[in-house]
Write a protein that holds these residues in place. Structure first.
Motif, mmCIF file in Angstrom:
data_model
loop_
_atom_site.group_PDB
_atom_site.id
_atom_site.type_symbol
_atom_site.label_atom_id
_atom_site.label_comp_id
_atom_site.label_asym_id
_atom_site.label_seq_id
_atom_site.Cartn_x
_atom_site.Cartn_y
_atom_site.Cartn_z
ATOM 1 N N THR A 871 0.849 -1.199 0.000
ATOM 2 C CA THR A 871 0.000 0.000 0.000
ATOM 3 C C THR A 871 0.883 1.247 0.000
ATOM 4 N N ILE A 872 0.340 2.291 -0.581
ATOM 5 C CA ILE A 872 1.032 3.574 -0.620
ATOM 6 C C ILE A 872 0.047 4.644 -0.147
ATOM 7 N N THR A 873 0.549 5.553 0.707
ATOM 8 C CA THR A 873 -0.311 6.610 1.262
ATOM 9 C C THR A 873 -0.187 7.854 0.383
ATOM 10 N N VAL A 874 -1.323 8.303 -0.171
ATOM 11 C CA VAL A 874 -1.367 9.460 -1.071
ATOM 12 C C VAL A 874 -2.562 10.323 -0.670
ATOM 13 N N ASP A 875 -2.317 11.630 -0.586
ATOM 14 C CA ASP A 875 -3.403 12.550 -0.252
ATOM 15 C C ASP A 875 -4.542 12.397 -1.279
ATOM 16 N N LYS A 877 -6.584 14.317 -2.528
ATOM 17 C CA LYS A 877 -6.755 15.369 -3.526
ATOM 18 C C LYS A 877 -5.939 15.099 -4.792
ATOM 19 N N TYR A 878 -4.890 14.198 -4.639
ATOM 20 C CA TYR A 878 -4.081 13.859 -5.805
ATOM 21 C C TYR A 878 -4.621 12.653 -6.580
ATOM 22 N N HIS A 879 -5.593 11.961 -6.029
ATOM 23 C CA HIS A 879 -6.097 10.731 -6.678
ATOM 24 C C HIS A 879 -6.590 10.960 -8.112
ATOM 25 N N PRO A 880 -7.408 12.034 -8.340
ATOM 26 C CA PRO A 880 -7.873 12.262 -9.727
ATOM 27 C C PRO A 880 -6.729 12.504 -10.709
ATOM 28 N N LYS A 881 -5.635 13.192 -10.225
ATOM 29 C CA LYS A 881 -4.501 13.474 -11.098
ATOM 30 C C LYS A 881 -3.746 12.191 -11.427
ATOM 31 N N ILE A 882 -3.682 11.252 -10.455
ATOM 32 C CA ILE A 882 -2.992 9.969 -10.689
ATOM 33 C C ILE A 882 -3.811 9.116 -11.677
ATOM 34 N N ILE A 883 -5.142 9.164 -11.524
ATOM 35 C CA ILE A 883 -6.021 8.384 -12.421
ATOM 36 C C ILE A 883 -5.954 8.931 -13.834
ATOM 37 N N GLY A 884 -5.954 10.255 -13.958
ATOM 38 C CA GLY A 884 -5.879 10.870 -15.278
ATOM 39 C C GLY A 884 -7.238 10.915 -15.948
ATOM 40 N N ARG A 885 -7.248 11.607 -17.098
ATOM 41 C CA ARG A 885 -8.502 11.759 -17.829
ATOM 42 C C ARG A 885 -8.964 10.402 -18.362
ATOM 43 N N ASP A 908 -14.687 3.925 2.574
ATOM 44 C CA ASP A 908 -13.541 3.348 3.294
ATOM 45 C C ASP A 908 -13.031 4.329 4.353
ATOM 46 N N ASP A 909 -12.527 3.761 5.437
ATOM 47 C CA ASP A 909 -11.962 4.616 6.510
ATOM 48 C C ASP A 909 -10.641 5.240 6.076
ATOM 49 N N ASN A 910 -9.818 4.415 5.386
ATOM 50 C CA ASN A 910 -8.507 4.905 4.963
ATOM 51 C C ASN A 910 -8.609 5.460 3.544
ATOM 52 N N GLN A 911 -8.972 6.707 3.438
ATOM 53 C CA GLN A 911 -9.186 7.326 2.128
ATOM 54 C C GLN A 911 -7.876 7.659 1.425
ATOM 55 N N ASP A 912 -6.753 7.577 2.149
ATOM 56 C CA ASP A 912 -5.464 7.933 1.534
ATOM 57 C C ASP A 912 -4.653 6.694 1.145
ATOM 58 N N GLU A 936 5.696 15.207 -8.149
ATOM 59 C CA GLU A 936 5.567 16.303 -9.107
ATOM 60 C C GLU A 936 4.387 17.203 -8.747
ATOM 61 N N LEU A 937 3.305 16.609 -8.256
ATOM 62 C CA LEU A 937 2.122 17.393 -7.882
ATOM 63 C C LEU A 937 2.401 18.249 -6.647
ATOM 64 N N GLU A 938 3.214 17.710 -5.759
ATOM 65 C CA GLU A 938 3.503 18.452 -4.523
ATOM 66 C C GLU A 938 4.378 19.682 -4.784
ATOM 67 N N GLU A 939 5.115 19.680 -5.936
ATOM 68 C CA GLU A 939 5.942 20.830 -6.294
ATOM 69 C C GLU A 939 5.104 21.994 -6.829
#
Length: 1000
Positions: A871-875, A877-885, A908-912, A936-939
């Protein structure tokens, strides 16, 4: 006269000739009615009245009705007789010209009238028939007499002052006892008085109402005729009246009743005539009258559609006025719909008809469901017609026509076929275990592959489908044959002008070469192609042999001769294994061709070769045939104990001998004759050969022993094989008789195969008979067919994978290795799998099962490795950017690293938490790819600037062209972006881009 009429007769009980009420509708009365109908052509319907009187309705042409009426009176009604006296000179007027008046009178009154001969002084005319008929006949005769008078005399009746005209001869009637004129007047008046006691009148009634007045089977009229049996009622088709005849005293009541019935029917019945094109009439009627009967029943009307030969447009509807209106409306609607209909003939080759219809009509049912208003008619297969007829609404017919044309086009495209010659012994290898090979080729090439029947001599395998697919399937089938045998292919150049002579009539010459050379396949190019190349395929040695023969025949100038011999001689001429005919071939060098079963002339033998070789071979064959025509009779002694063997099974052994040895007839003595003399009759050489063969059989029978082989009953079915094929093979190979015992249901255990236990069961004993050494070999062959069982240890958790979906896996293995595999029930949790089959099959099956276990173990280990998770913990708010169009980015990561990536659900409890599943090294690589996107998104930084809302549209530009240019120039696409909200503009971008945008 073609006028159609209906007449009803009533026969009172006292005048009925057949009075047995219990036999109504059968017995002598019924036979008489059937005979009358056959004789006259009229139709009779009988019904019984309450007073047991008989009502008979006669319908048909008027002359047929009259003849039937006369027959009914004479044969169904008791007869009475009477006499009527009229002047002798009036008799000739009763007879009429050539007796026509008398015949008409007899038919009309249904009586027999006897007039005295001219030399007989009597003036009495004798009448016989029914009472009613007698009265009518007397009435008619008196009227005729009253009209025949030499002079006109007027006589005034004092009572009613009406005038009656009497016609007499001046001399007075000859032979008449009257002597004075006054007495003559008195007699004529009496005649007229008697004549007037019988009245003829009519009732006006529209002709279309006649059948309603008559009623079903004449029931309505029967009520009237029962009351007034002497009144005769007659209907004539096309005339709007009903004729009544009878005693004057009864006529008034009958006429009033008939008028009342007519008035009632006219008040409540109506009719209408509608015009419909005759070509639609049969469609209005429907199949078996279904349509018209439905309309009749629904609207309670009668509908008359004219027959085809009338070619009339008018359809008549009769019945209740409302029903008539509704029925006419429905019929006109149907006709109108049919006028809009179109009939179209599609030309579809008959060979496609069955494919279009489909098995049990499934495919054509789909077409009819798709076009329910279109009627599709296929021609009868026996008619050999290509025309398929479509009928229905114009637009629907066109659509259906196009649809079916496309179906045919697809079939034509897929209907290409190739015939591939494959040696018969390799057909089973083409099929494969359980049909595996042929099924695979069919599926992968999308073709249909048909093999000849097992009992067929044909070696051709037919492939059907698209041309390129057929070629692919052909290559694969030929490759299987090539792998299995030393098959070579050779091309020989022979001038195309010689091809026809080498092929021979219906391929007879080339077929004989193929048979002689071990069944090689010789392929000539298409006639007229001009190609000289001939292809020979088969075992190397046989191909070389066939090549030499073809070239030899091509170089030498071939001569042909024909001779005839009875078909039963052919086998003898050929000899066992072709020995006899080979001698002739070797000695002369000529080729001798016998007819096949497909040839029309079964007696024709063709000789091919050089002129000299043909002449010598023809001479030898003619001598042989001549000797066969020399029929002799011989006798041999056969012990009576062996007679049964020869004549058993309807003389099968004798039929085989006759077939093998030129039709020799073998006659055994009758059963119980106690004779050992057997007679043989046929050609001398054939008789000698048959005698020799019978002595060999007798020698075998004398040396025959009976042997028992004990094999438990439970194995018998397995030993016999499919349809007894295995046991038939042993019987044929070892020339023995094998008899299996009858099955006995119930528990029982047999000992080891071949060894009889101390008390072996009768149902386990197989009896063999034949020569000792052959029986012993057959016993060993039987033992080899006894299935044995071996056990294989397979981990319990793999059992379900071995069984496969719905048992497909285990069935495939059983078909492939020809064994039975028993997997223990799940509740037993046993690791032991049992394999049962022939000993020589078990080892292969065991190896195959262990190989499958090895594959499943490897797959299990692979599944374990593939199920590594991280598992990887990701905010979020970045999920849509990782999924892409449209999921483009995440799909790319999944595909590149062959992993499954799962994002958290909304609840789910663990949304990240993002979960990655796959091989460990691939899951780690996918995690790193996701982390790189996050980094890259965090920059990125976000900034809001205020702009007048009025300039937003200009910044965006036409179809976003302006804003895209800004985003491209300052590298804010992908992770960054620009958002316009009211007067506020938000920019999200990397820090470097931000500095560029704010640079002076």
């Amino acid at each position: 006269r073609d006028t159609i009429g209906d007449t009803v007769f009533h026969v009172p009980l006292e005048e009925r000739k057949y009075k047995d009420i219990n036999q109504f509708g059968e017995g002598d009365q019924a036979k008489v009615c059937v005979d009358i109908m056959h004789k006259t052509g009229a139709h009779l319907e009988l019904s019984m009245a309450k007073d047991q009187g008989l009502s008979i309705m006669v319908s048909g042409k008027l002359d047929a009705v009259m003849k039937a009426r006369k027959e009914i009176v004479s044969r169904l009604q008791t007869q009475a007789s009477a006499t009527v006296a009229i002047p002798k000179e009036h008799h000739r007027f009763v007879i009429g010209k050539n007796g026509e008046k008398l015949q008409e009178l007899e038919l009309k009154t249904a009586t027999k009238i006897q007039i005295p001969r001219p030399d007989d002084p009597s003036n009495h005319i004798k009448i016989s028939g029914t009472k009613e008929g007698l009265e009518k006949a007397k009435h008619e005769i008196l009227l005729i007499s009253a009209e025949q008078v030499a002079n006109l005399v007027s006589y005034q009746s004092p009572s009613d002052r009406s005038s009656v005209i009497h016609l007499f001869r001046a001399s007075g009637p000859r032979g008449c006892p009257m002597t004075s004129v006054g007495s003559r007047f008195l007699n004529v008046t009496l005649c007229v008085s008697q004549a007037n006691s019988y009245t003829v009148s009519s009732v006006v009634a529209p002709s279309w109402l006649h059948r309603f007045i008559i009623g079903k089977k004449g029931q309505n009229l029967a009520k009237i005729t029962q009351q007034m049996p002497k009144v005769h009622i007659e209907f004539t088709e096309g005339e709007d009246k009903i004729t009544l005849e009878g005693p004057t005293k009864d006529m008034q009541m009958v006429q009033s009743q008939m008028e009342a019935i007519v008035t009632d029917l006219v008040s409540r019945m109506d009719y209408m005539e509608i015009s419909v094109d005759p070509r639609f009439h049969r469609h209005l009627i429907g199949k078996g009258g279904a349509n018209i009967n439905r309309i009749k029943d629904l609207h309670k009307v009668s509908v008359r559609i004219p027959p085809d030969n009338e070619k009339s447009h008018l359809i008549r509807i009769e019945g209740d006025p409302q029903g008539v209106q509704e029925a006419s409306k429905e019929l006109l609607e149907l006709a109108s719909r049919m006028e809009n209909e179109r009939t179209k003939d599609l030309i579809i080759e008959q060979r496609f008809h069955r494919a279009i219809i489909g098995q049990k009509g499934e495919k054509i049912k789909d077409v009819r469901d798709k076009f329910p208003e279109v009627i599709i008619n296929f021609p009868d297969p026996a008619a050999k017609s290509d025309i398929v007829q479509l009928r229905g609404p114009r637009n629907e017919v066109e659509k259906c026509s196009k649809f079916m044309a496309k179906m045919v086009a697809d079939m034509v495209e897929n209907g290409f076929f190739l015939s591939v010659p494959i040696f018969k012994q390799f057909h089973k290898n083409i099929i494969g275990k359980g049909g595996a090979n042929i099924k695979k080729i069919r599926e992968e090439t999308n073709t249909r592959i048909d093999l000849p029947a097992e009992n067929s001599n044909s070696e051709m395998i037919v492939i059907t489908g698209k041309k390129e697919n057929c070629e692919a399937a052909r290559i694969r089938i030929l490759s299987i044959q090539k792998e299995l045998a030393n098959i070579t292919e050779m091309e020989v150049s022979i001038p195309s002008k010689l091809h026809n002579s080498l092929i021979g009539s219906k391929g007879r010459f080339v077929r004989s070469i193929m048979e002689e050379c071990g069944g090689v396949h010789i392929h000539f190019p298409t006639e007229g192609s001009g190609i000289d190349t001939v292809t020979i395929r088969g075992p190397a040695e046989e191909v070389e042999k066939a090549k030499k023969q073809l070239l030899s025949l091509a170089q030498d100038k071939s001569h042909t001769a024909e001779l005839k011999a009875k078909p039963e001689y052919h086998k003898f001429l050929i000899g066992k294994g072709g020995g006899n005919i080979r001698k002739v071939r070797d000695s002369t060098g000529a080729r001798i061709i016998f007819p096949t079963l497909d040839d029309e002339d079964q007696e024709l033998i063709t000789v091919v070769g050089t002129e000299e070789a043909v002449r010598e071979a023809q001479k030898e064959l003619e001598e042989l045939i001549k000797s066969l025509d020399n029929v002799v009779e011989d006798v041999m002694n056969v012990d009576p104990k062996h007679h049964r063997y020869f004549v058993a099974r309807r003389g099968q052994v004798l039929r085989d001998i006759a077939d093998e040895y030129g039709g020799v007839m073998v006659s055994f003595p009758r059963s119980g004759a106690n004779s050992d003399k057997v007679t043989l009759k046929g050609a001398k050489d054939c008789v000698e050969a048959a005698k020799k063969r019978m002595l060999e059989i007798i020698e075998d029978l004398d040396a025959q022993v009976t042997m028992e082989c004990v094999i438990p009953q439970k194995f018998h079915r397995s030993i016999m094989g499919p349809k007894g094929s295995r046991i038939q093979g042993i019987t044929r190979d070892h020339n023995v008789q094998i008899k299996f015992p009858e099955r006995v249901d119930g528990p029982g255990k047999g000992g080891p195969a071949g060894k009889a236990p101390r008390h072996s069961r009768k149902c386990d004993v197989i009896v063999l008979s034949g020569r000792k050494e052959r029986c012993e070999a057959a016993v060993e062959a039987l033992k080899a067919l006894v299935p044995v069982t071996t056990e294989v240890e397979v981990p319990f958790e793999l059992h379900r994978y071995i069984i496969g979906q719905k048992g497909s896996g285990i069935r495939k293995m059983m078909d492939e290795f020809e064994v039975n595999i028993q997997v223990p029930a799940p509740e037993l949790q046993s690791d032991i799998i049992s394999i049962t089959g022939l000993a020589n099959h078990l080892d292969r099956a065991k190896e195959g099962l262990l190989e499958r276990v090895k594959e499943l173990t490897a797959e299990q280990e692979d599944r374990s490795l593939r199920s590594f998770k991280l598992t990887i913990t990701v905010d979020p708010k970045y999920h849509p950017k990782i999924i892409g169009r449209k999921g483009a980015k995440i799909t790319n990561i999944r595909t590149e690293h062959d992993v499954n990536i799962q994002f958290p659900d909304k609840n789910d409890d663990n949304q990240d938490q993002i979960t990655i599943t796959g091989y460990e090294h691939k899951a780690t690589a996918a995690r790193d790819a996701i982390q790189a996107i996050v980094d890259e998104l965090e920059e990125m930084i976000s900034e809001d600037i205020t702009l007048d809302a009025r300039v937003h549209a200009r910044i965006i530009g036409a179809r976003g062209k302006g804003i895209r240019k800004i985003m491209d120039e300052f590298k804010v696409r992908g992770g960054g972006g620009v958002a316009f909200i009211s007067g506020l503009v938000s920019l999200i971008h990397k820090y470097q881009s931000w500095t560029q945008m704010h640079a002076p």
